[in-house]
Write a protein that holds these residues in place. Sequence first.
Motif, short mmCIF file in Angstrom:
data_model
loop_
_atom_site.label_atom_id
_atom_site.label_comp_id
_atom_site.label_asym_id
_atom_site.label_seq_id
_atom_site.Cartn_x
_atom_site.Cartn_y
_atom_site.Cartn_z
N HIS A 124 50.60 44.89 34.15
CA HIS A 124 51.29 44.64 34.94
C HIS A 124 52.61 45.07 35.09
O HIS A 124 53.50 45.22 34.32
CB HIS A 124 51.32 43.04 35.06
CG HIS A 124 49.71 42.20 35.11
ND1 HIS A 124 49.49 41.84 36.30
CD2 HIS A 124 49.95 42.27 33.89
CE1 HIS A 124 48.44 41.36 35.45
NE2 HIS A 124 48.26 41.44 34.54
N HIS A 168 40.26 40.88 30.62
CA HIS A 168 39.55 39.37 29.50
C HIS A 168 38.76 39.31 29.36
O HIS A 168 37.61 39.73 28.52
CB HIS A 168 40.61 38.68 30.27
CG HIS A 168 42.33 39.30 30.33
ND1 HIS A 168 42.92 39.48 29.00
CD2 HIS A 168 43.56 38.68 31.36
CE1 HIS A 168 43.83 39.47 29.62
NE2 HIS A 168 44.04 39.21 30.88
N ASP A 226 47.74 44.97 29.27
CA ASP A 226 47.95 43.74 30.03
C ASP A 226 49.31 43.51 29.37
O ASP A 226 49.62 42.37 29.77
CB ASP A 226 47.45 42.65 29.54
CG ASP A 226 47.32 40.79 29.81
OD1 ASP A 226 47.95 41.56 31.21
OD2 ASP A 226 47.36 39.82 29.28
N HIS A 242 44.12 48.21 32.35
CA HIS A 242 45.57 46.89 32.31
C HIS A 242 46.64 46.49 32.68
O HIS A 242 46.56 45.85 31.14
CB HIS A 242 43.99 45.14 32.00
CG HIS A 242 44.75 44.11 33.17
ND1 HIS A 242 44.18 43.85 34.22
CD2 HIS A 242 45.82 42.71 32.52
CE1 HIS A 242 45.29 42.40 34.58
NE2 HIS A 242 45.55 42.49 33.53
N HIS A 266 41.84 38.62 36.95
CA HIS A 266 41.22 38.73 36.09
C HIS A 266 40.41 37.72 35.81
O HIS A 266 39.76 36.96 36.89
CB HIS A 266 42.63 37.59 35.72
CG HIS A 266 44.04 38.60 35.46
ND1 HIS A 266 44.60 38.62 36.40
CD2 HIS A 266 44.71 38.83 34.56
CE1 HIS A 266 45.63 39.16 36.36
NE2 HIS A 266 45.51 39.74 35.16
ZN ZN Z 1 46.86 40.64 33.35
#
Ligand code: ZN
Length: 500
Positions: free
Chosen positions: A121, A318, A369, A119, A279
């Motif tokens: 971005h 998460h 993340d 995960h 998410h």
């Molecule tokens: Zn995220």
Amino acid sequence: EPVHGRHLRRSSTSRSRVLASPTVTESSPSAPHPALPERPPFVVRARVLTPTSDGGTTFHAAGIVEVDATGHIAWVGPAGEHERAAKRRPDAVSASGGSPSPVADLRPLVLLPGMVDLHAHLPQLPNAGLGAGLDLLSWLRRYIFPLERRFADAGDAAALAPAAFRAFAAAGTTTVLAYGAVYAASMDGSFRAAEAHGIRAILGKVMMDRLTYDEDIVPSSILDQSVRETEELCARWHGAADGRLGYAVTPRFAVSCTAEMLHASAEIAARTGAWWQTHVSEDPGEIAEVARLFPEALDYVDVYDRAGGLGRRAVLAHAVRLSDRELARLVETDTRVAHCPASNLFLASGIMPLARYLEAGLGVGLGSDVAGGPDPSMFSVMRVGAYAQNARRTLLGESFTPLAPLDWLRMGSLAGAKALGLDDRIGSLEAGKEADLILVDAGLTAPVRHADHGEPPHEQIDNDPADIASRFIFRAHPDMVRGAWVRGRRLDGPGLVSGA
Ligand code: ZN
Ligand code: GUN
């Protein structure tokens, strides 16, 4: 399957010192090494540390990894056995003199499987380390949405993406499952950058038809446009580069998506065989907002269940605060979870009850993340994860057996590969798998330089795999990853100035 590495195997040479010479020890990180192989086929000699598919861990103090011309691992094991094995296989990449690829001796560096980041971005990387402690929805509005809007300029994306992939590789990550931004052109640029760089990447255009930042699209046409662009990108990139690239249909989260969009996204993933990522259950404010927006749903997980999103191709990030019902439903549907402990503490989201989830049989891998997490390194994610679980034990009095360093290492590699359904191809150094490798310098993680300390003081530590893993995690150094390969092709990134 539990991540515990209980069955530790070592090759027969593992108890002997790797190096006889007192002048070259693992405390000399600048000691010259042979040039790293650039492409397959090649044979390297190194310390080899890997989780294995049967739940164990294997360590060879003097190991050999042989990579064939197609970028697969043809052989891995102790050096002593290699010559004998090679003689029995006339087609093998020759391991000795007169061979097309002589053995590069990379000891005392340690070969591991490349890490799998479940995960991240891409457009958020420039923000890494900024905005600690804001609640999720404020952080998104203040820091993240303005940043992702920069990807409206495809040139911006094309400039950032190569640097982002180098940064992942420099951190030891060879497979990344990542979100892009909402702009289709920026996704083409990101996929092209991954194709050129060589990293294994599964990416998706972010889908949002409410609480969005895309100011130029007429609200009434967002859903149709986003679905159409997702289908086009998926058709172009899913399975590209011989399966090294993949598409993940990416509805951002329930706060940003109508039920119609969630449903349409899940339908695309089911029809194409692409992954589906979003998410879930990250932050109390977010969870309350989802309950307000979806009053008909039983809970947060049920929002995605009703949309048809759950299943073995789904990776939910998460999952900090799952109810027993939600947990049972994720297990029942074989949905996978990206555990992002560094992000969860950076944004004060909470501490996942990991032991409870593993006990229930949930498939869990690790995610950086970025930029919710400040560091793309999966080793630092493991460190924060271990500390966070210790916090649960001490503050909440929970009595679970904590994961050991080798368990965390498995979670960041083979368990991540398994969460993606790629564990038959990557995640460990085992014959037949694709050669996704990293080369790590344990010397940089030593607390004192042996040379400054007289006699090498901790002989047993040098070749104890659990201790090596412990140092990689708890004393991770930004430059410790010296090399990274996908399918035997060396990646740019390691060896550059950190973060370059
Ligand atoms: Zn995220
Ligand atoms: N939830 C929705 N979008 C995001 C994001 O970009 N980062 C994190 N950590 N959580 C999210």
